[in-house]
Design a protein around this motif. Sequence first.
Motif, PDB file in Angstrom:
ATOM      1  N   TYR A 448      25.577  56.338  73.560  1.00 49.17           N
ATOM      2  CA  TYR A 448      26.441  55.255  73.098  1.00 49.17           C
ATOM      3  C   TYR A 448      26.276  53.992  73.938  1.00 49.17           C
ATOM      4  N   ASN A 453      26.764  47.617  76.432  1.00 46.56           N
ATOM      5  CA  ASN A 453      26.323  46.414  75.738  1.00 46.56           C
ATOM      6  C   ASN A 453      27.496  45.518  75.336  1.00 46.56           C
ATOM      7  N   VAL A 454      28.567  46.135  74.842  1.00 50.03           N
ATOM      8  CA  VAL A 454      29.665  45.325  74.309  1.00 50.03           C
ATOM      9  C   VAL A 454      30.987  45.560  75.039  1.00 50.03           C
ATOM     10  N   LEU A 455      31.268  46.798  75.415  1.00 51.70           N
ATOM     11  CA  LEU A 455      32.621  47.137  75.865  1.00 51.70           C
ATOM     12  C   LEU A 455      32.807  47.045  77.372  1.00 51.70           C
ATOM     13  N   ARG A 456      31.739  46.757  78.073  1.00 53.17           N
ATOM     14  CA  ARG A 456      31.790  46.617  79.527  1.00 53.17           C
ATOM     15  C   ARG A 456      32.341  47.870  80.207  1.00 53.17           C
ATOM     16  N   VAL A 457      31.944  48.998  79.666  1.00 54.78           N
ATOM     17  CA  VAL A 457      32.236  50.269  80.315  1.00 54.78           C
ATOM     18  C   VAL A 457      30.916  50.771  80.883  1.00 54.78           C
ATOM     19  N   TYR A 460      27.138  46.442  82.578  1.00 54.20           N
ATOM     20  CA  TYR A 460      26.902  45.502  81.478  1.00 54.20           C
ATOM     21  C   TYR A 460      25.417  45.235  81.315  1.00 54.20           C
ATOM     22  N   LEU A 464      22.064  41.269  73.397  1.00 57.79           N
ATOM     23  CA  LEU A 464      21.146  40.510  72.549  1.00 57.79           C
ATOM     24  C   LEU A 464      19.731  40.444  73.109  1.00 57.79           C
ATOM     25  N   PHE A 494      33.969  57.634  78.666  1.00 56.97           N
ATOM     26  CA  PHE A 494      34.352  56.339  79.245  1.00 56.97           C
ATOM     27  C   PHE A 494      34.831  56.514  80.685  1.00 56.97           C
ATOM     28  N   ASP A 498      32.911  55.338  84.303  1.00 57.72           N
ATOM     29  CA  ASP A 498      33.575  54.393  85.212  1.00 57.72           C
ATOM     30  C   ASP A 498      34.121  55.029  86.479  1.00 57.72           C
TER      31      ASP A 498
ATOM     32  N   LYS B  49      39.745  42.847  79.653  1.00 59.26           N
ATOM     33  CA  LYS B  49      38.509  43.532  80.044  1.00 59.26           C
ATOM     34  C   LYS B  49      37.281  42.854  79.434  1.00 59.26           C
ATOM     35  N   ILE B  50      37.410  42.419  78.194  1.00 59.33           N
ATOM     36  CA  ILE B  50      36.266  41.837  77.494  1.00 59.33           C
ATOM     37  C   ILE B  50      36.628  40.415  77.068  1.00 59.33           C
ATOM     38  N   HIS B  57      29.468  37.385  75.333  1.00 55.20           N
ATOM     39  CA  HIS B  57      30.281  37.715  76.501  1.00 55.20           C
ATOM     40  C   HIS B  57      30.283  36.586  77.513  1.00 55.20           C
TER      41      HIS B  57
END
Lengths: 579, 79
Positions: A448, A453-457, A460, A464, A494, A498, B49-50, B57
């Motif tokens: 996943y 990429n998007v959720l900053r879990v 990062y 793109l 998740f 982290d 958070k985002i 971003h």
Amino acid sequence: MSRILRVDMSSSRATFEEVPGKYRLLGGRALTSQLIKDEVPPTCDPLGKNNKLVFAPGLLTGTHAPSSGRLSVGAKSPLTGTIKESNAGGITAQKLASLGIKALVIEGQPSNDEFQILVISEDGVEFVPAGDLAGLGCYELGRKLWAKYGEQCGVISIGPAGEARMNLAGVSTNDREGDPGRYAGRGGLGAVMGSKGLKAIVVKTDKVFDVPVQDPEKFKKAARDFTEALTTHPVTSQTLPTYGTAALVNVINEAGALPTRNFSSGRFEGAAKTGGEAMAEICQQRGGKGKMGHACSPGCVIRCSNIIPDENGDVLCAPVEYESTWALGANCGIDNLDHIATLNRLCNDIGLDTIETGVTLGVLMEAGVLDFGDGPKAIELLDKEVRQATPLGRIIGSGAAIAGKVFGVTRVPTVKGQSMPAYDPRAVKGIGVTYATTPMGADHTAGYSVASNVLRVGGYVDPLKPEGQVDLSRNLQIATALVDTVGLCLFVSFPLLDNEKALPSVVEMINAQFGTNWTVDDAIELGKNVLRTERAFNAAAGFTAADDRLPEFMKTEPLAPHNTVFDVKDEDLDTVFNF
Amino acid sequence: MKVVLKLYATLQNYLPPGTQGTAAEVEIPAGTTIEDLFKAYNVPLDQVKIIMVNGRHTDLDYEIQEGDQVAGFPAIAGG
Ligand code: SF4
């Protein structure tokens, strides 16, 4: 002492076998994939007598490990032709594990067209002719089986789509309310079950957490640590229980990666109406049985599931999760949550994978069979054509890749014949690497990358850009193979990503249960081995690097709003499994 | 200058009073950073958070430009 239950549908015979030493420390996906690799000829017909359908609870399933109630289902897939593992929650995995069943292997094929029900209880195994239960949708089937075998029994079932051996057919497991909807949906495993003449498997026992643990004190401590990791991470303790997985709709839409109208745009103007915030509002306004924060299996501390109520407060569909609200919503240009939930309920009833169904409907909309946004027509197609297995219903039931060919559509978002889930790889390039290379065909759960990429879990990586995506996907594919083997719900990932204490506590639980001395590295090695096993099966079935690619249009058609294409190089894709 | 402020999930409550849905047009002076904007609406920064501007971003110190779409999310994930 746990055993393997082998069921031969050619002779209606069931036998219990000792677990061979080499399988002792395998569970879930590692066990289904290894058994298939060892026993199924890679070039066999997925719907023929040589394929096998394997069910396996995870290594920790049936213990008090939190969120560990997953059931892996494996076979050679009729949709992709690859090895397949798809896992689901619900109440059955813990019951099977508590009965000491490490794996259930369904093999052979009956010589007639009659369907049977397999009843597994503490007293043994019984074959019961399905009679007029055959043909039923999964909701009515579930109610009748509860009436006959007792409430709270586990029910694994297929709907009419599985009986008709459609590529879209999933395998359902029931939840604590007795409804279907916890699907091992992907890859047409329901068709394999149908090809075995098996309508349902009833698991009759009150046992849930009865798997013996070698060192209970050590286990308790590790489980407590792991529970703390889950109940303190903001995703698993706050957003998932409050808004469900569909909280993602707005984020992915904002990121310009929500596949809309058959992957022709990354933004959907109606997205907000179909997301988790809108669902929470409906639950509050309509009340009744509506609920967010529902647990799909006992002992889940995350509770991402929901029950979406109809206007009268009765159950419309449980759950409506992110993938489904997207596939049947944005991807079809539908922004009416009642239409989406009705389509989702029909999928659960007819026994269809929601992702594959939504993507196939999107391709049909592109072909002009129905209009984008036409919820009522989509409902009619599922309820009339697919349920009755009419010729048009069978085209839909064969999945997006075949439906695209039938209608001459070239924008068909599939890899190895399996439809892409709810992230456009042109705007989330890490997930594109996973779609292209996982042994499963396009599958987001296999690695996943959206998390980073998007959720900053878990750090990062710019979604793109092509840089960094291969390493990201590789590491996640390995970790996921491990999570799927342990029987943990993927959403524990998740906190795993982290919180550095989380993975050691999982390994400690395994050690306490099995008396092993694994390190984190040993566990990671297990994850790698799962991938090696699956890749070896696929290679022997004829798959090559040329199959580890995204469809051509993703490299040539820029996606709005970022106007990017998928540009991770082929030679880089070929390095994903360099370990 | 006018910009669009979008706040989602648990942050939705911090949108200007009377906002329908998850987005509101707001007026800010030039030179405003995202941190300034969020503080002006009492958005608890430790829960953000985002952050995205126009779908990409970014971070709290970004200086907002005319017409930007500024979106804030709490920790969200799923599948
Ligand atoms: S997190 Fe959600 S899907 Fe996973 S076990 Fe819990 S309720 Fe089921």
